[in-house]
Structures are given as C-alpha cells and as structure tokens.
Motif scaffolding. Structure first.
Motif: not given
Length: 429
Positions: A346-347, A369-371, A380-384, A411-413
């Motif tokens: 997700v981004g 996994t945050v990109v 950033p990853a910490c928000t997920f 997904a996400g954008s």
C-alpha cells in the motif's frame, strides 16, 4: 497538490513542464477562468456532439468506460476525457476512439497555454480546454466527459446542454475542497457531497442517478428541480438487479436482460446499469440492446480491481491493482476479497486515511508493506500499525514477500497504480 505528468516525447514534456508550473490561488472557486479561456479558444464547448457528463465519488470513471464501450459497439465514434491519467497524460484525451498522439498533444497544449498565459488557469482547466478544443475540431458522434472533482465548480461544468448527466456512487472524499464551509450549503457531509455532484444538473437534460441516503436524495431532488432537469433515479424511474443469468434492467421503455460485466468488483453491475440508464433517458442518439450488452462485456478500466498480467513486475504471481483511496473504495475491496487471505502493498497520500483501505480488508490481510507514492508526500509504515513494514519501492516489496501462494493487492493511490502499470509494461491504451 499538483497533478504531475511526464512524457518521453520532448515536445510534449516541454508543455507538461509549463503545465506543472501553474498554480491556483488557494480557495479560488468558480467557472470564470475556464470560461474566459474557452472564449479565447472560440468556445469549443458550444460545438461538441451530444455529450454524456458523469460525476460521482466512486465509479464515475467505470461508468464512462461502459458508456464508451456501448457507444462504440453501436458503431459511433466517441471522444472521451477522463482523469487522472495513470501512465501517460495522453490518456486524458481520447479523440474519436484513439488516444491523442504526442505530436498533436504538444501543439494543442501549446495553443491552450499560450491563450491563457495571463489567466493563471489550473492544470485541470488547461486539460479540459485542450480536450474540448480538439473534440470540436475532429468529427465524432458523441462525447463522454468525466467530472474531475466535485461537479458544481468543476471545469467540465461549462457544458450547457448535455444529452444526459449521471451521478455514480457517493462517499466522503476530497473533504478540503468539497466540505469547505460555505454559506447556503448543507451541513451534513454526505448531503454536501450530493449538493456538489448534483451541480452538473442542466435544464432539459436528464439527471440519471443511483439511489442514496435520504439526505443525499433530498439534495439531488432539489438540484434537479432547481435546474429543470428531469430526474431518473434508481428505484424510481429505473431499476436493476443481478442473478446468475445476468443483469436485469427495467425502465419505462421496457425490460432488458444483459450480461454481467467482465470488469471485476461487486460495484460494476451498478455502474454498468447507470450507463444503460443514461443512454435510455436521452433523445439524441439511438442505442440497441445488442450494443448495450457488448459494451458491458468488453469495457475495460485499468487500475480498478485489475488483475495484472504476467510481466516484468509480477512474474507469475496473482497480483491485483486498485487505485482506490477512500472509505467507499475500501468497502468495495473488502467485499471483493471477503473470505480470502492476501498480502497488501500500500502507498497512500498523507492527506488520506490509512484505515480507509486496511479497515474493510480486516482479517484478510496477512501482511502490510508500505511503499512511497512517487512524487508525492505519503504515509509511512507506522501509520498502518506496528506490524507494517516499509520498502523503498514496489519491486522491493514484492521480492520480500513469502512464496506462500497468497495473492497480492497493491492499493492506495492512482499515482502508485500508474507506476505499477508502467513497471509491468501494461500501458493503458
């Protein structure tokens, strides 16, 4: 936030660089600038063939795709403008069925930017002025126009007598713009969203909609009455249901049994039915049942619950791509993947709510996994959550996933989705 665009063609890039330097004074609303720009270009929006104008929070792009496919199945030549683009700016301007060429795009953008140099137009205002200018020059039978943001103050709302206007699903998104305090507008958020979307209603043009909450319905009814637009709402003037045999549609003209869409997702039958209803609640062009059915079967709309083909990025793994970023889009993803397990890559732009996607997916998520979202500020990853990890890009994220046979959802954008399509050599055409 600017809507960045890049091209491998030097002439196009020179004009995109000019577009990228445009800025809009914060808080500017209204259609005065786009009207002034179009006036200098000879008012091309007065010279378009019959036009279908589509607004909505989610589903308006898919509805446009169904409209285009149905109309082309009937043999019509179709102009279409949609936004945003995923990989190439050219995707925004489809001329008589074909994406605008690089050479013509460079000439067209230069003409529009030169004409409006002192008006300080926005990126989107220039885009719409360019699209309408080209659509007025090149013969075609019909236009399909997607609203960019909202409706009432959207640059596309210079259209004066569309063949029909449509409103797809409603939800809360773009709050900074669509929920900004303004005297005389509704206080309830979903009612305010409906008020903004219904701003595309025009005298004598059918306003074709889905069914909504009582608060949203009240605003749409009021806008239709205020503008003298015949209202055709699902559940009243037309209806749709699904079965194993297909999509069952009915209105005052009769009943149709149509195929279910090939586009995946639980929301697509509703979008297809909205397109059918728009075509059947207007008197400008004729459309056959066979063309409606063929359009439902053949419509494509990339980065909306798209199963990626095997390619440089995906290999042979099952990977899904969706550009959704708001709660309504998250609900669709949750319904589509219900009962499954998946890895989420997700981004999301930092102005969006991370739980819009992760919340509806819930227990389906095996890993997160945050990109980064290329060219934009991102969460950033910490928000997920504590267990989410970060990767420098999508290829790195995919390479780190276990080979456990689970599908992957990216997904996400829509900006991220465009980068994924580019990396996998799946350019929208």
């Amino acid at each position: 936030m600017r809507d960045f665009a890049r091209s491998e063609n030097a002439k196009v890039q020179a004009q995109l660089d000019r577009l990228g330097r445009l800025s809009v004074p914060d808080g500017r609303l209204g259609l005065e600038t786009i009207r002034a720009l179009l006036e200098r270009l000879g008012n091309p929006h007065h010279k378009l063939p019959p036009t279908f104008h589509v607004a909505g929070t989610n589903g308006k792009g898919s509805t446009c795709a169904f409209l285009r496919a149905m109309l082309e199945a009937e043999g019509y030549k179709v102009h279409m403008t949609t936004s945003p683009h995923l990989v190439r700016y050219n995707e925004r301007i489809r001329v008589a069925g074909e994406l605008i060429s690089d050479d013509r795009l460079a000439e067209l953008l230069a003409e529009v930017l030169d004409a409006g140099e002192d008006l300080n137009p926005s990126f989107f205002e220039v885009t719409i002025a360019a699209a309408f200018t080209e659509f007025a020059r090149v013969p075609a039978d019909v236009c399909v126009v997607e609203v960019g943001l909202g409706g009432r103050f959207d640059a596309t709302n210079v259209l004066e007598k569309p063949a029909a206007c449509g409103i797809a699903a409603l939800g809360i998104d773009h709050e900074r713009f669509l929920l900004a305090p303004e005297e005389g507008t509704p206080d309830v958020p979903i009612a305010r969203i409906a008020f903004e979307k219904a701003g595309i209603a025009k005298p004598g043009s059918s306003l074709v909609t889905l069914s909504y909450s009582d608060e949203a319905t009240h605003e749409i009814e009021a806008a239709a009455a205020r503008n003298g637009a015949p209202l055709a709402m699902r559940g009243r003037e037309w209806s749709m249901s699904e079965s194993g045999t297909g999509l069952h549609y009915s209105d005052r003209h009769g009943e149709l049994v149509l195929p279910l869409p090939s586009l995946p997702g639980p929301h697509q039958p509703e979008n297809a039915a909205l397109a059918v209803a728009m075509l059947r609640h207007q008197d400008y062009i004729s459309i056959s049942r066979d063309a409606l059915a063929e359009g439902i079967r053949t419509a494509t709309w990339p980065a909306r619950l798209q199963r990626l083909a095997p390619g440089p990025l995906t290999g042979d793994r099952e990977i899904w791509l969706d550009g959704g970023h708001n709660p309504s889009a998250g609900a669709i993803l949750g319904k589509h993947f219900a009962g499954q397990r998946l890895h989420l890559v997700v981004g999301m732009l930092d102005a969006k709510d991370p739980t819009a996607i992760t919340g509806p997916l819930g227990d389906a998520i095996s890993s997160v996994t945050v990109v980064p979202v290329p060219g934009h500020d991102w969460h950033p990853a910490c928000t997920f959550g504590d267990e989410a990890r970060e990767a420098q890009d999508v290829p790195t994220a995919l390479a780190a996933l276990p080979d456990d046979g689970l599908p992957v959802l990216i997904a996400g954008s829509l900006y991220l989705a465009g980068e994924v399509l580019r990396l996998n050599d799946e350019l929208p055409d």
